[in-house]
Design a protein around this motif. Sequence first.
Motif, PDB file in Angstrom:
ATOM      1  N   GLN A  30       0.910  -1.184  -0.037  1.00 27.65           N
ATOM      2  CA  GLN A  30      -0.056   0.052  -0.052  1.00 27.65           C
ATOM      3  C   GLN A  30       1.005   1.340   0.051  1.00 27.65           C
ATOM      4  O   GLN A  30       1.791   1.302   0.611  1.00 27.65           O
ATOM      5  CB  GLN A  30      -0.877  -0.303   1.374  1.00 27.65           C
ATOM      6  CG  GLN A  30      -1.959  -1.205   1.117  1.00 27.65           C
ATOM      7  CD  GLN A  30      -2.810  -0.984   2.382  1.00 27.65           C
ATOM      8  OE1 GLN A  30      -3.441  -0.068   2.795  1.00 27.65           O
ATOM      9  NE2 GLN A  30      -2.942  -2.206   3.329  1.00 27.65           N
ATOM     10  N   GLU A  31       0.457   2.236  -0.727  1.00 23.28           N
ATOM     11  CA  GLU A  31       1.153   3.492  -0.771  1.00 23.28           C
ATOM     12  C   GLU A  31       1.561   3.989   0.415  1.00 23.28           C
ATOM     13  O   GLU A  31       2.720   4.761   0.742  1.00 23.28           O
ATOM     14  CB  GLU A  31       0.396   4.437  -1.610  1.00 23.28           C
ATOM     15  CG  GLU A  31       1.322   5.768  -2.100  1.00 23.28           C
ATOM     16  CD  GLU A  31       0.602   6.548  -3.323  1.00 23.28           C
ATOM     17  OE1 GLU A  31       1.058   7.576  -3.677  1.00 23.28           O
ATOM     18  OE2 GLU A  31      -0.330   5.919  -3.964  1.00 23.28           O
ATOM     19  N   LYS A  32       0.828   3.804   1.635  1.00 21.84           N
ATOM     20  CA  LYS A  32       0.914   4.559   2.727  1.00 21.84           C
ATOM     21  C   LYS A  32       2.184   3.831   3.499  1.00 21.84           C
ATOM     22  O   LYS A  32       2.716   4.485   4.318  1.00 21.84           O
ATOM     23  CB  LYS A  32      -0.189   4.412   3.638  1.00 21.84           C
ATOM     24  CG  LYS A  32      -0.734   2.963   4.243  1.00 21.84           C
ATOM     25  CD  LYS A  32      -1.832   2.872   4.814  1.00 21.84           C
ATOM     26  CE  LYS A  32      -2.156   1.544   5.343  1.00 21.84           C
ATOM     27  NZ  LYS A  32      -1.199   0.791   6.166  1.00 21.84           N
ATOM     28  N   ASP A  33       2.555   2.553   3.051  1.00 24.45           N
ATOM     29  CA  ASP A  33       3.611   2.048   3.684  1.00 24.45           C
ATOM     30  C   ASP A  33       4.826   2.234   2.969  1.00 24.45           C
ATOM     31  O   ASP A  33       6.136   1.547   3.362  1.00 24.45           O
ATOM     32  CB  ASP A  33       3.284   0.447   3.689  1.00 24.45           C
ATOM     33  CG  ASP A  33       2.167   0.162   4.685  1.00 24.45           C
ATOM     34  OD1 ASP A  33       1.915   1.004   5.639  1.00 24.45           O
ATOM     35  OD2 ASP A  33       1.376  -0.642   4.204  1.00 24.45           O
ATOM     36  N   TYR A  34       5.164   2.861   1.799  1.00 17.10           N
ATOM     37  CA  TYR A  34       6.212   3.108   0.965  1.00 17.10           C
ATOM     38  C   TYR A  34       7.316   3.842   1.763  1.00 17.10           C
ATOM     39  O   TYR A  34       8.259   3.257   1.863  1.00 17.10           O
ATOM     40  CB  TYR A  34       5.824   3.850  -0.068  1.00 17.10           C
ATOM     41  CG  TYR A  34       5.078   3.431  -1.181  1.00 17.10           C
ATOM     42  CD1 TYR A  34       4.483   2.275  -1.268  1.00 17.10           C
ATOM     43  CD2 TYR A  34       5.042   4.253  -2.643  1.00 17.10           C
ATOM     44  CE1 TYR A  34       3.798   1.762  -2.407  1.00 17.10           C
ATOM     45  CE2 TYR A  34       4.203   3.614  -3.338  1.00 17.10           C
ATOM     46  CZ  TYR A  34       3.829   2.435  -3.411  1.00 17.10           C
ATOM     47  OH  TYR A  34       2.949   1.862  -4.540  1.00 17.10           O
ATOM     48  N   GLN A  35       6.935   4.836   2.429  1.00 18.91           N
ATOM     49  CA  GLN A  35       8.121   5.507   3.186  1.00 18.91           C
ATOM     50  C   GLN A  35       8.617   4.618   4.423  1.00 18.91           C
ATOM     51  O   GLN A  35       9.892   4.625   4.481  1.00 18.91           O
ATOM     52  CB  GLN A  35       7.521   6.856   3.780  1.00 18.91           C
ATOM     53  CG  GLN A  35       8.702   7.876   4.410  1.00 18.91           C
ATOM     54  CD  GLN A  35       9.894   7.905   3.505  1.00 18.91           C
ATOM     55  OE1 GLN A  35       9.603   8.298   2.301  1.00 18.91           O
ATOM     56  NE2 GLN A  35      11.075   7.729   4.022  1.00 18.91           N
ATOM     57  N   ALA A  36       7.709   3.968   4.865  1.00 22.09           N
ATOM     58  CA  ALA A  36       8.300   3.056   6.077  1.00 22.09           C
ATOM     59  C   ALA A  36       9.232   2.006   5.684  1.00 22.09           C
ATOM     60  O   ALA A  36      10.285   1.608   6.309  1.00 22.09           O
ATOM     61  CB  ALA A  36       7.093   2.573   6.918  1.00 22.09           C
ATOM     62  N   ILE A  37       8.753   1.403   4.447  1.00 27.09           N
ATOM     63  CA  ILE A  37       9.654   0.202   3.951  1.00 27.09           C
ATOM     64  C   ILE A  37      11.125   1.113   3.388  1.00 27.09           C
ATOM     65  O   ILE A  37      12.226   0.507   3.666  1.00 27.09           O
ATOM     66  CB  ILE A  37       9.153  -0.340   2.710  1.00 27.09           C
ATOM     67  CG1 ILE A  37       7.995  -1.083   3.453  1.00 27.09           C
ATOM     68  CG2 ILE A  37      10.019  -1.191   2.081  1.00 27.09           C
ATOM     69  CD1 ILE A  37       7.173  -1.943   2.232  1.00 27.09           C
TER      70      ILE A  37
END
Length: 234
Positions: free
Chosen positions: A192-199
């Motif tokens: 999910q796009e909302k998880d991009y930064q965390a990854i």
Amino acid sequence: KSDDFNDIREDLKYCVVKGKTYREAVKYKEGHPEKVVVKRAKRAVNKRMIGVAGSESNIGTTHSIIVLANYFRKKGFMVSVAEVNDSGAFQTICQEFGESMFEEGYFTMNGIDFYPDCDEEKLQDVQKRSYNVILLDFGAYSVDNRDAFERCEDKIIIAGSKPWELEAVNHIFANASKDVLMKYVFCFNFTQEKDYQAIRSGMGELESVHFLNYSEDPFADYSFPDGDEIFMDI
């Protein structure tokens, strides 16, 4: 008129067996899209070996490599995909789609040649042929196939982004040096796009981190996100 041998061969096959179409595989039976339209362009490039490995088994490595093959084929490259793992997936694809195996040990779909069960001798034969891009499907990344994987010019890791899948990525970190890891391209599935930064943050100094689109039918999809960035020198 085309001077691309893949186009010519497909035209000849159609003339010999008029009206022949790919048999729809059971898993893709409903609403199978049209095959990828290829730009007929001559590409003056050297042979490029691209390795694709999964962080673990059943993570979508073969699925992703088919999309990547379509990506290059649509750009006008002559493309082959060699199976250098023991999954038997390519033989299954050949049978499910009712394709014929050529004497040289490959079958063709969408103008792309697929080589099942490639050992070292067969791979050397593939390298002698007139392909611009040779994609190697390593299956799951392991200590056993790491050296061969790292001999490829481009090294693509297909990974899962769920919490229970990230441990497999950590396993890769434990088996490769930082300098080696910096040359890997990490492509995450089903994110999910909302998880991009965390990854991306979790990958630390590793900058080549990308996220793949969901693709229901890889044979009809040629969209490989960030492909033009990853392969800008091809």
